[in-house]
Design an enzyme around this catalytic site. Structure first.
Site, PDB file in Angstrom:
ATOM      1  N   ARG A  78      49.898 -48.858  -0.656  1.00 50.95           N
ATOM      2  CA  ARG A  78      48.738 -48.404  -1.631  1.00 50.95           C
ATOM      3  C   ARG A  78      48.925 -48.634  -2.846  1.00 50.95           C
ATOM      4  O   ARG A  78      48.629 -49.546  -3.593  1.00 50.95           O
ATOM      5  CB  ARG A  78      48.429 -47.326  -0.821  1.00 50.95           C
ATOM      6  CG  ARG A  78      47.031 -46.620  -1.493  1.00 50.95           C
ATOM      7  CD  ARG A  78      46.836 -46.117  -3.087  1.00 50.95           C
ATOM      8  NE  ARG A  78      48.048 -45.088  -3.407  1.00 50.95           N
ATOM      9  CZ  ARG A  78      48.283 -44.720  -4.548  1.00 50.95           C
ATOM     10  NH1 ARG A  78      47.552 -45.158  -5.566  1.00 50.95           N
ATOM     11  NH2 ARG A  78      49.097 -43.715  -4.751  1.00 50.95           N
ATOM     12  N   ASP A  79      50.025 -47.941  -3.368  1.00 49.98           N
ATOM     13  CA  ASP A  79      50.243 -48.011  -4.750  1.00 49.98           C
ATOM     14  C   ASP A  79      51.183 -48.986  -5.147  1.00 49.98           C
ATOM     15  O   ASP A  79      51.008 -49.733  -6.353  1.00 49.98           O
ATOM     16  CB  ASP A  79      51.410 -46.736  -5.223  1.00 49.98           C
ATOM     17  CG  ASP A  79      51.232 -46.411  -6.708  1.00 49.98           C
ATOM     18  OD1 ASP A  79      50.162 -46.821  -7.320  1.00 49.98           O
ATOM     19  OD2 ASP A  79      52.277 -45.921  -6.846  1.00 49.98           O
ATOM     20  N   HIS A 105      56.993 -38.575  -7.029  1.00 49.45           N
ATOM     21  CA  HIS A 105      56.845 -39.898  -7.282  1.00 49.45           C
ATOM     22  C   HIS A 105      57.285 -40.359  -8.361  1.00 49.45           C
ATOM     23  O   HIS A 105      56.588 -40.076  -9.516  1.00 49.45           O
ATOM     24  CB  HIS A 105      55.142 -39.881  -6.992  1.00 49.45           C
ATOM     25  CG  HIS A 105      54.663 -41.459  -7.102  1.00 49.45           C
ATOM     26  ND1 HIS A 105      54.095 -42.244  -6.069  1.00 49.45           N
ATOM     27  CD2 HIS A 105      54.290 -42.094  -8.250  1.00 49.45           C
ATOM     28  CE1 HIS A 105      53.768 -43.091  -6.258  1.00 49.45           C
ATOM     29  NE2 HIS A 105      53.671 -43.387  -7.679  1.00 49.45           N
ATOM     30  N   HIS A 163      58.454 -43.300 -11.283  1.00 54.55           N
ATOM     31  CA  HIS A 163      58.543 -45.048 -11.491  1.00 54.55           C
ATOM     32  C   HIS A 163      59.948 -45.299 -12.202  1.00 54.55           C
ATOM     33  O   HIS A 163      60.190 -44.456 -12.893  1.00 54.55           O
ATOM     34  CB  HIS A 163      57.404 -45.328 -12.584  1.00 54.55           C
ATOM     35  CG  HIS A 163      55.857 -45.242 -11.668  1.00 54.55           C
ATOM     36  ND1 HIS A 163      55.088 -45.894 -12.059  1.00 54.55           N
ATOM     37  CD2 HIS A 163      55.661 -44.755 -10.484  1.00 54.55           C
ATOM     38  CE1 HIS A 163      53.898 -46.017 -11.181  1.00 54.55           C
ATOM     39  NE2 HIS A 163      54.430 -45.352 -10.031  1.00 54.55           N
ATOM     40  N   CYS A 199      53.750 -51.398 -13.692  1.00 52.12           N
ATOM     41  CA  CYS A 199      53.172 -50.092 -14.533  1.00 52.12           C
ATOM     42  C   CYS A 199      51.995 -50.939 -15.363  1.00 52.12           C
ATOM     43  O   CYS A 199      52.311 -51.772 -16.272  1.00 52.12           O
ATOM     44  CB  CYS A 199      54.349 -49.864 -15.430  1.00 52.12           C
ATOM     45  SG  CYS A 199      53.909 -48.579 -16.704  1.00 52.12           S
ATOM     46  N   ASN A 251      57.043 -48.571  -9.289  1.00 54.79           N
ATOM     47  CA  ASN A 251      57.504 -47.696  -8.335  1.00 54.79           C
ATOM     48  C   ASN A 251      59.110 -47.765  -7.992  1.00 54.79           C
ATOM     49  O   ASN A 251      59.767 -48.993  -7.945  1.00 54.79           O
ATOM     50  CB  ASN A 251      57.092 -47.956  -6.955  1.00 54.79           C
ATOM     51  CG  ASN A 251      55.462 -47.310  -7.002  1.00 54.79           C
ATOM     52  OD1 ASN A 251      55.264 -46.312  -7.164  1.00 54.79           O
ATOM     53  ND2 ASN A 251      54.599 -48.402  -6.566  1.00 54.79           N
TER      54      ASN A 251
END
Lengths: 302, 302
Positions: free
Chosen positions: B15-16, B205, B207, B238, B247
């Site tokens: 997903r991300d 979560h 980054h 990003c 991520n």
């Protein structure tokens, strides 16, 4: 989160960042790299190695690089693997001397064809020939892992560090050669070494091969260690993992130090610009995440 | 170095990791990615988003991905930005629901055209429609920095987390959206949030845009946080720093957890193989340092 107030970053790109490259970088480009990074605020350089040119052709021009890059306000360290190298380094008028041993017997045998005891004896002999006004940095590499022996005993590293300290070296640097250590590994060895060497004289040379270097550095800073090696753009690979990253990037280290409120006076965007241009010119991978993010932000703002 | 005994990594690549890509990845490739990572030991997936296909075309196939990837032993989470998305997610029979708010007013206004209060009210309304047997994860993004407002007040994040926890969400995840935080930033917000949400229900979560994610994760693990998002190969960029990393990579997180003696049951070399093949097929940058090092070591041994 206790941290030292000031930290000295030694810029490793000119020596450790370049020495494994096949293509020879011209002297003028090495000197420009040092000059440009000095203009961005870098004070201390792991500049050259006075090693047998047949073994490391990239460093054959070490004396020329020192002669042309030497300038007020910067400290150029020359690594010397033997007495002959030491003589050449002193003749070239380096600002500081670096010596190195691995903490493991097997690594020393493979690397310099000597046992650990022989390697230490040779360092002691070299130290006796260094004039007292020249500071010496002693590296203990494979400080957490050896590619041949596996995990390194922290007590052995501490004993070597204590010995080197007794012999009068100004700084002891622990080298995490393989870049595979995680924070508990680093914590274990640093705690042992700090029993013998004060944090103000202890430094770390971390590789980012497995992406753990910044986390490992936090552990070091929390113990008060205030000397760090780093390489602009992450220049320098890992001979034990071709294609993988080597030295921790100066820009990423600087970003961490900024966040921790530690003074160090580097213009990180400028470091990223200098290293990016150098990598582009010489077809090298630019590996600093902070640098990529800073330059991307700069371009977006323009 | 106190750490939790077990940690659950939620794999964010499907997903991300994919949602911002321009080129649409076929359903079969998304399903294969989930299947292959499940075979490597992944249990929890940030699998899809049930968002307006006009806004995020990459997620238009969310229901198909869930239908084809759903399998015993895995937990597929569907992110739902609104009631319509929630209905679609429930119809698709996801295993878990994700909801999200930013901690800053400006970010919510830019992102979902709502104030922070409106965003929270909408989440509350959605929560009332979720069957009790479906667990909900609530993300609070911009948890340390907002691209429009700068640093985020940890007390505000804590207050939002407390509210969401009171409303019955199973997990609260703090999103370090910009990847620019350093360990002191993370420590400040986590300590505040832990006053309201237990470490066993708190996730992060992170980054890696500025290369600080693994260091930030160590801080989280030391507080007992045991839920982590990570993305195989560091998939996902990003949007605020084009070209920069997004991520944190699953492989790098797994290497850290191995070193800290934390159980998590992932075959890291296999994860690296799966992600490398996926990146190669879809012309994406593979960004895990641990993965590059592991595959390099594997190739050297062969």
């Amino acid at each position: 989160m206790p941290t030292p107030r000031t930290v000295v970053i030694t810029e490793s790109s000119p020596r450790d960042g370049l020495q494994s490259l096949g293509a020879i970088i011209p002297v003028t480009d090495k000197v420009a790299l040092i000059n440009d990074l000095a203009a961005a605020g870098t004070v201390s350089f792991d500049a050259v190695s006075f090693v047998n040119p047949a073994a490391v052709p990239q460093m054959a021009d070490a004396a020329d690089v020192v002669a042309q890059a030497k300038q007020p306000g910067t400290h150029l360290i020359g690594l010397v693997p033997n007495v002959r190298g030491l003589e050449a380094a002193l003749e070239a008028e380096v600002d500081g001397i670096g010596v190195l041993t691995a903490a493991s017997d097997s690594f020393n045998r493979h690397n310099i064809n000597a046992t650990l005891d022989q390697s230490m004896a040779r360092i002691r002999s070299r130290l006796s020939s260094v004039p007292s006004e020249i500071g010496v940095r002693a590296y203990v590499s494979t400080a957490t892992h050896c590619p041949y022996e596996g995990p390194t005993d922290p007590a052995r590293v501490a004993s070597l560090a204590a010995q080197l300290s007794e012999w009068g070296v100004e700084e002891v640097f622990l080298g995490e050669t393989l870049g595979r250590a995680t924070p508990p590994d680093i914590e274990n060895v640093v705690i042992e070494v700090l029993k013998h060497v004060g944090p103000e004289r202890l430094g770390v040379h971390l590789h980012d091969t497995f992406g753990q270097a910044i986390a490992n550095l936090v552990v070091c800073l929390e113990t008060g260690i205030s000397r760090i090696d780093a390489s602009a753009g992450g220049l320098g690979g890992c001979p034990y993992a071709p294609g993988a990253g080597g030295n921790v990037a100066t820009e990423d280290v600087g970003w961490l130090l900024n966040g921790m409120g530690v003074e160090r006076g580097l213009d990180l965007t400028r470091v990223a610009e200098v290293a990016t241009a150098f990598c582009k010119k010489h077809h090298l991978a630019y590996r600093s995440k902070t640098g990529i993010a800073l330059l991307s932000a700069r371009d977006t703002e323009q």
